[in-house]
Design a protein around this motif. Structure first.
Motif, PDB file in Angstrom:
ATOM      1  N   LEU A 111      16.392  64.078  45.113  1.00 30.77           N
ATOM      2  CA  LEU A 111      15.397  64.424  46.119  1.00 30.77           C
ATOM      3  C   LEU A 111      14.477  65.461  45.499  1.00 30.77           C
ATOM      4  CD1 LEU A 111      14.199  64.347  48.966  1.00 30.77           C
ATOM      5  CD2 LEU A 111      15.846  66.127  49.597  1.00 30.77           C
ATOM      6  N   VAL A 112      13.212  65.080  45.323  1.00 28.04           N
ATOM      7  CA  VAL A 112      12.218  65.977  44.743  1.00 28.04           C
ATOM      8  C   VAL A 112      11.553  66.749  45.873  1.00 28.04           C
ATOM      9  CG1 VAL A 112      10.067  66.095  43.432  1.00 28.04           C
ATOM     10  CG2 VAL A 112      11.847  64.466  42.776  1.00 28.04           C
ATOM     11  N   SER A 113      11.534  68.065  45.744  1.00 23.54           N
ATOM     12  CA  SER A 113      10.923  68.933  46.759  1.00 23.54           C
ATOM     13  C   SER A 113      10.468  70.220  46.076  1.00 23.54           C
ATOM     14  CB  SER A 113      11.925  69.221  47.882  1.00 23.54           C
ATOM     15  OG  SER A 113      13.028  69.934  47.377  1.00 23.54           O
ATOM     16  N   ASP A 114      10.473  71.310  46.816  1.00 26.10           N
ATOM     17  CA  ASP A 114      10.040  72.597  46.279  1.00 26.10           C
ATOM     18  C   ASP A 114      10.926  73.099  45.144  1.00 26.10           C
ATOM     19  OD1 ASP A 114       7.923  72.735  48.053  1.00 26.10           O
ATOM     20  OD2 ASP A 114       9.100  73.763  49.575  1.00 26.10           O
ATOM     21  N   ASN A 115      12.207  72.757  45.184  1.00 25.43           N
ATOM     22  CA  ASN A 115      13.148  73.246  44.177  1.00 25.43           C
ATOM     23  C   ASN A 115      13.247  72.267  43.010  1.00 25.43           C
ATOM     24  OD1 ASN A 115      13.823  75.467  45.784  1.00 25.43           O
ATOM     25  ND2 ASN A 115      15.273  74.214  46.945  1.00 25.43           N
ATOM     26  N   PRO A 116      13.172  72.742  41.768  1.00 21.94           N
ATOM     27  CA  PRO A 116      13.327  71.856  40.615  1.00 21.94           C
ATOM     28  C   PRO A 116      14.706  71.195  40.617  1.00 21.94           C
ATOM     29  CG  PRO A 116      12.547  74.021  39.933  1.00 21.94           C
ATOM     30  CD  PRO A 116      12.919  74.119  41.381  1.00 21.94           C
ATOM     31  N   VAL A 117      14.763  69.977  40.118  1.00 25.63           N
ATOM     32  CA  VAL A 117      16.010  69.223  40.031  1.00 25.63           C
ATOM     33  C   VAL A 117      16.399  69.124  38.564  1.00 25.63           C
ATOM     34  CG1 VAL A 117      17.102  66.991  40.480  1.00 25.63           C
ATOM     35  CG2 VAL A 117      15.392  67.877  42.079  1.00 25.63           C
ATOM     36  N   GLN A 118      17.657  69.430  38.246  1.00 26.08           N
ATOM     37  CA  GLN A 118      18.180  69.359  36.879  1.00 26.08           C
ATOM     38  C   GLN A 118      19.342  68.368  36.878  1.00 26.08           C
ATOM     39  OE1 GLN A 118      17.518  71.236  33.882  1.00 26.08           O
ATOM     40  NE2 GLN A 118      19.099  70.032  32.877  1.00 26.08           N
ATOM     41  N   ILE A 119      19.271  67.338  36.016  1.00 24.03           N
ATOM     42  CA  ILE A 119      20.341  66.342  35.951  1.00 24.03           C
ATOM     43  C   ILE A 119      20.693  66.045  34.494  1.00 24.03           C
ATOM     44  CG2 ILE A 119      19.747  65.274  38.155  1.00 24.03           C
ATOM     45  CD1 ILE A 119      18.437  62.982  36.603  1.00 24.03           C
ATOM     46  N   THR A 120      21.877  65.490  34.298  1.00 24.31           N
ATOM     47  CA  THR A 120      22.298  64.977  32.995  1.00 24.31           C
ATOM     48  C   THR A 120      22.763  63.551  33.199  1.00 24.31           C
ATOM     49  OG1 THR A 120      22.967  67.171  32.230  1.00 24.31           O
ATOM     50  CG2 THR A 120      23.904  65.275  31.072  1.00 24.31           C
ATOM     51  N   LEU A 121      22.173  62.642  32.437  1.00 20.47           N
ATOM     52  CA  LEU A 121      22.538  61.231  32.501  1.00 20.47           C
ATOM     53  C   LEU A 121      23.281  60.873  31.223  1.00 20.47           C
ATOM     54  CD1 LEU A 121      19.119  59.942  33.844  1.00 20.47           C
ATOM     55  CD2 LEU A 121      21.240  60.197  35.142  1.00 20.47           C
ATOM     56  N   ILE A 122      24.454  60.255  31.371  1.00 20.60           N
ATOM     57  CA  ILE A 122      25.252  59.884  30.201  1.00 20.60           C
ATOM     58  C   ILE A 122      25.305  58.362  30.113  1.00 20.60           C
ATOM     59  CG2 ILE A 122      27.499  60.034  29.079  1.00 20.60           C
ATOM     60  CD1 ILE A 122      27.865  62.753  30.424  1.00 20.60           C
ATOM     61  N   VAL A 123      24.666  57.846  29.057  1.00 24.84           N
ATOM     62  CA  VAL A 123      24.659  56.404  28.810  1.00 24.84           C
ATOM     63  C   VAL A 123      25.840  56.039  27.909  1.00 24.84           C
ATOM     64  CG1 VAL A 123      22.177  56.147  29.168  1.00 24.84           C
ATOM     65  CG2 VAL A 123      23.031  56.659  26.889  1.00 24.84           C
TER      66      VAL A 123
END
Length: 128
Positions: A111-123
């Motif tokens: 969910l993109v909003s006022d707060n930055p989003v940090q994720i890690t995707l493992i392929v």
């Protein structure tokens, strides 16, 4: 009293119009940030207790932001596997595709909003 009620309605109406969202749930005119890393695992053919075998960065992986209407943004990871996407507010699936002969994917809903989003995707590396 009547003037105060009318002013309240005008202000409330203006606030509602300023924060109108389109059909996809994105607030018009506002954007947020999704950052993260694309890593691959497993990276060792045999994992043993006590031996470290952490996931490795995937340079050049394709990262796309999807909503119900399709692709809304895309980028490639840098040499450290890092990426950055600026997107309008709303719900997205962030999907990464590994490079090379074994093109696996990983995804996460955000969910993109006022707060930055940090994720890690493992392929998946394909190593067995």
């Amino acid at each position: 009293m009547v003037a105060r009620v009318d002013l309240t309605l005008v202000v409330a109406g203006a606030l509602l119009l300023c924060g109108c969202a389109d059909e996809s749930g994105r607030v018009q005119g506002h954007s947020g940030l999704v950052t993260g890393y694309v890593l691959t695992a497993p990276v060792c053919p045999v994992e043993r207790v006590g031996q470290q075998c952490p996931p490795r960065p995937v340079p050049g992986a394709t990262v796309v932001a999807l909503d119900r209407d399709g692709v809304r943004g895309s980028t490639l990871t840098d040499t450290a596997g890092a990426f950055r996407l600026a997107l309008p507010d709303g719900r997205y699936v962030i999907k990464a595709t590994n490079v090379g002969g074994y093109a696996s994917t990983a995804s996460e809903d955000v969910l993109v909003s006022d707060n930055p989003v940090q994720i890690t995707l493992i392929v998946d590396s394909g190593i067995r």
